[in-house]
Design a protein around this motif. Structure first.
Motif, short mmCIF file in Angstrom:
data_model
loop_
_atom_site.label_atom_id
_atom_site.label_comp_id
_atom_site.label_asym_id
_atom_site.label_seq_id
_atom_site.Cartn_x
_atom_site.Cartn_y
_atom_site.Cartn_z
N VAL A 5 -0.08 36.67 -10.91
CA VAL A 5 -0.99 37.52 -11.51
C VAL A 5 -2.04 36.27 -11.71
O VAL A 5 -1.57 34.72 -12.40
CB VAL A 5 -0.33 37.78 -12.59
CG1 VAL A 5 -1.70 38.88 -13.87
CG2 VAL A 5 0.34 39.58 -11.95
N GLU B 189 -4.70 38.08 -16.88
CA GLU B 189 -4.29 39.56 -17.66
C GLU B 189 -5.40 39.73 -18.36
O GLU B 189 -5.53 38.16 -19.36
CB GLU B 189 -2.67 39.33 -17.31
CG GLU B 189 -2.80 37.81 -18.17
CD GLU B 189 -0.95 37.81 -17.61
OE1 GLU B 189 -0.02 38.92 -18.07
OE2 GLU B 189 -0.64 36.93 -17.47
N SER C 133 -4.86 41.97 -21.14
CA SER C 133 -4.01 43.10 -22.34
C SER C 133 -4.04 43.36 -23.98
O SER C 133 -4.89 42.50 -24.58
CB SER C 133 -2.47 42.16 -22.47
OG SER C 133 -2.81 40.79 -23.58
N SER D 231 -6.29 47.45 -20.94
CA SER D 231 -4.96 46.24 -20.13
C SER D 231 -5.37 46.71 -18.66
O SER D 231 -5.30 47.89 -17.70
CB SER D 231 -3.78 46.02 -20.61
OG SER D 231 -3.34 46.53 -22.16
N PHE D 232 -5.66 44.83 -17.99
CA PHE D 232 -5.21 45.21 -16.58
C PHE D 232 -4.86 43.98 -16.27
O PHE D 232 -4.57 43.22 -17.22
CB PHE D 232 -6.58 45.73 -15.17
CG PHE D 232 -7.21 44.12 -15.47
CD1 PHE D 232 -7.75 43.48 -14.76
CD2 PHE D 232 -8.71 44.32 -16.77
CE1 PHE D 232 -9.08 42.56 -14.76
CE2 PHE D 232 -9.15 43.41 -17.23
CZ PHE D 232 -9.35 42.46 -15.90
N ALA D 233 -4.08 43.94 -14.72
CA ALA D 233 -3.78 42.50 -13.98
C ALA D 233 -4.14 42.45 -12.77
O ALA D 233 -4.43 43.59 -12.41
CB ALA D 233 -1.81 42.33 -14.26
N LEU D 234 -4.51 41.49 -12.68
CA LEU D 234 -5.41 40.67 -11.34
C LEU D 234 -4.80 39.71 -10.67
O LEU D 234 -4.14 38.90 -10.55
CB LEU D 234 -6.78 40.52 -11.27
CG LEU D 234 -7.33 39.81 -9.84
CD1 LEU D 234 -7.92 41.00 -9.35
CD2 LEU D 234 -8.39 39.38 -10.31
N SER D 235 -3.74 40.53 -9.33
CA SER D 235 -2.58 38.88 -8.51
C SER D 235 -4.28 38.23 -7.40
O SER D 235 -4.77 39.39 -6.43
CB SER D 235 -2.28 40.14 -7.71
OG SER D 235 -1.40 41.39 -8.85
N ALA E 174 -13.12 39.24 -19.14
CA ALA E 174 -12.34 38.03 -18.44
C ALA E 174 -13.02 37.25 -18.06
O ALA E 174 -12.06 36.39 -17.94
CB ALA E 174 -12.28 39.74 -16.90
N VAL F 133 -7.23 37.42 -23.57
CA VAL F 133 -6.66 37.49 -21.51
C VAL F 133 -6.38 36.33 -21.49
O VAL F 133 -6.87 35.77 -21.93
CB VAL F 133 -8.74 37.27 -21.42
CG1 VAL F 133 -8.68 37.47 -19.74
CG2 VAL F 133 -9.35 38.90 -21.70
N ARG F 134 -5.56 36.66 -20.55
CA ARG F 134 -5.50 35.43 -19.69
C ARG F 134 -5.46 34.67 -18.46
O ARG F 134 -5.34 35.67 -17.60
CB ARG F 134 -4.04 35.28 -20.21
CG ARG F 134 -3.32 34.29 -20.98
CD ARG F 134 -1.37 34.01 -21.83
NE ARG F 134 -1.76 36.24 -22.17
CZ ARG F 134 -0.07 36.44 -22.00
NH1 ARG F 134 0.99 35.11 -21.87
NH2 ARG F 134 0.50 37.45 -22.24
N HIS G 210 -4.52 32.59 -15.06
CA HIS G 210 -3.95 31.56 -14.49
C HIS G 210 -4.15 30.33 -13.36
O HIS G 210 -3.77 29.96 -12.47
CB HIS G 210 -2.47 32.41 -14.02
CG HIS G 210 -1.96 32.90 -15.13
ND1 HIS G 210 -1.62 32.58 -16.73
CD2 HIS G 210 -1.90 34.14 -15.15
CE1 HIS G 210 -1.01 33.54 -17.63
NE2 HIS G 210 -1.25 34.60 -17.22
#
Lengths: 256, 253
Positions: free
Chosen positions: B5, B8, B10, B49-53, B75, B86-87, B89
């Motif tokens: 990820v 993300e 949340s 909430s969502f996550a992007l890989s 984002a 929002v994190r 990485h």
């Protein structure tokens, strides 16, 4: 987030300074000459006029010119600093990067002008038979840097507050205009009663101008306490500015 | 294997306080020191909430005012969330608000350096890429022309070109493929596919169901600040069309 954070941040500052300079002087060779010419010609004009008006007091005119240029730097640096976030706001909505870079680099043009003036001034003093010592030039450089720190501290706070208070620039203009007469630029500080002096020293241009004159013209360094107080003042203004900036910085892009 | 990820969000919420009266000067604040200013609260995002890989292309759809652009800004780290977090990485490169954001007194090359360094590129990287950026934008002939003389389309093309070259890990795009002629659009499509194929993560905001179905693996549908649909891109694109039809039916009746 930079791949090579140090280099990318340095390159960003350099690009901001370079493009600011270029925008101001239209990027031509002639433009650079103008940048160079401004402090030189101003120095010559003031010297010519003051030599005529204040013919009897040779030192007064040099004191006056030093005061005028340092104050001009302060006025210019704080004015562009106050407006820096608004003026460069279009970059803030483009990418994530620390907005203080825009504020700190905003005084670069004023600093370039002051540096050129300082070179002209030292050359003039040397040619007129009173070359300042290396130590004096060193101390003067430190005063200018502290002045820059003070202007930056002010700008950090003022630039974020300006986004909330849109007439802050007008207010500041009035303050700096009045402040011109608070600082002993056109009058010698001795004409005022001694008990008022400490209040005048709170206004940052006062100690910087007096100290600069002291080391460059009189060849007399201010006391250790004086230096400590100026350093303290610079640190306090920077700390306060940074605190106010930090409180508002996360919402800067929304306030534009 | 689960993919890494890279971004993300949340439970992100965001509201704007819309003042009913103007008070943006020292003078106005001084005059109204003890008076409360009435404000209207506008909830733009609620509990999103969502996550992007890595390697994923995520679409973000929604009608005007649904909160897409605000979500994209949060984002990107440009806006701060009121609640939630929002994190990131990985390095995020956003392309937002095209066409504006240039220094009109500088030429294209200087503006490329300005925008490129803001986007985290080094000058060395930029100097190596300037020709390719200009070529991508189709603006080689106008490299030394000040931006004030550019049309909005030319300026937007330049912004795409810089961001497409600045992207490291994650690219966030607002209404891509909306500028330029057919040839430029084709180049953008190609570049987008290249980035996707090379394992970059992409978040694409669009009104265009066809573009989302074509370029995204997965999509989200925002409506009034909430995620109302999440799934394969083509299903969400169909859901968006239904939403539009329902809205226009409601307006007609």
């Amino acid at each position: 987030m930079f791949a090579a954070p140090g280099i990318a941040a340095r390159d960003l500052v350099w690009t901001l300074v370079r493009t600011d300079f270029k925008t101001r002087y239209h990027g031509t060779v002639g433009g650079f000459v103008w940048a160079l010419l401004k402090p030189v010609s101003m120095f010559a004009v003031l010297l010519g006029v003051f030599s005529y008006i204040f013919a009897s007091d040779a030192q007064y005119k040099v004191d006056l010119i030093i005061g005028l240029f340092l104050y001009e730097f302060f006025q210019e640096a704080t004015k562009t600093g106050l407006l820096s976030l608004k003026a460069k706001g279009y970059l803030l909505t483009k990418a994530r990067f620390p907005s203080w870079v825009l504020i700190v680099s905003s005084a670069s043009n004023a600093l370039i002008t002051l540096t050129l003036f300082s070179v002209v001034l030292v050359l003039f003093l040397a040619m007129s038979g009173h070359p300042p010592s290396l130590a004096a030039v060193g101390l003067y450089t430190i005063y200018v840097l502290l002045f820059f720190v003070i202007a930056t501290g002010f700008s950090l706070a003022a630039s974020v507050l300006f986004l909330r208070y849109r007439d802050l620039n007008q207010v500041w203009e009035v303050v700096t205009q009045a402040g011109f007469f608070v600082a002993p630029i056109v009058y010698p500080i001795g004409v005022l009663p001694e008990r008022l002096h400490k209040f005048l020293y709170i206004w940052p241009p006062t100690p910087v101008i007096l100290f600069a004159r002291g080391v460059l013209v009189d060849g007399r360094a201010p006391s250790l306490l004086g230096h400590a107080l100026l350093c303290g003042e610079a640190a306090a203004v920077l700390a306060l500015g940074a605190l106010i900036y930090r409180a508002h910085a996360p919402r800067v892009a929304e306030a534009l | 294997m689960r993919r890494r990820v890279v971004l993300e969000a949340s439970r992100v919420s965001k509201a704007f306080e819309i003042p009913q009266s103007r008070r943006d000067t020292v003078r106005a604040h001084a005059l109204d020191l003890f008076r409360r200013r009435p404000t209207e609260r506008l909830d733009v995002l609620r509990d999103v909430s969502f996550a992007l890989s890595a390697g994923e292309s995520l679409g973000l759809m929604g009608r005007n005012g649904s909160g897409k652009s605000t979500l994209l800004k949060i984002a990107s780290g440009i806006y701060a969330a009121d609640e939630g977090r929002v994190r990131a990485h990985a390095a995020i490169t956003p392309i937002l608000e095209l066409g504006i954001g240039w220094n009109p007194d500088l030429d294209a090359i200087d503006n490329i350096e300005l925008l490129g360094t803001v986007m985290g590129m080094t000058l060395r990287e930029l100097r190596g890429a300037t020709d390719r950026i200009l070529e991508f934008a189709g603006l080689e002939r106008f490299a030394r022309l000040e931006l004030r003389h550019y049309s909005s389309g030319m300026a937007a093309r330049l912004a795409y070109a810089v961001a497409f070259h600045a992207v490291r890990d994650v690219l966030l795009l607002d209404e891509i493929f909306a500028v330029g002629d057919a040839e430029f659009k084709l180049r953008c499509h190609q570049r987008y596919r290249e980035l996707h194929a090379s394992g970059r993560a992409l978040l694409l905001v669009s009104h265009d169901p066809k573009a989302v179905a074509q370029f995204c693996d997965r999509a989200l549908l925002l409506e009034q600040g909430r995620i109302v649909l999440e799934g394969p891109a083509s299903a969400v694109a169909a859901g968006y069309l239904e939403l539009l039809t329902a809205a226009s039916d409601a307006a007609a009746s």
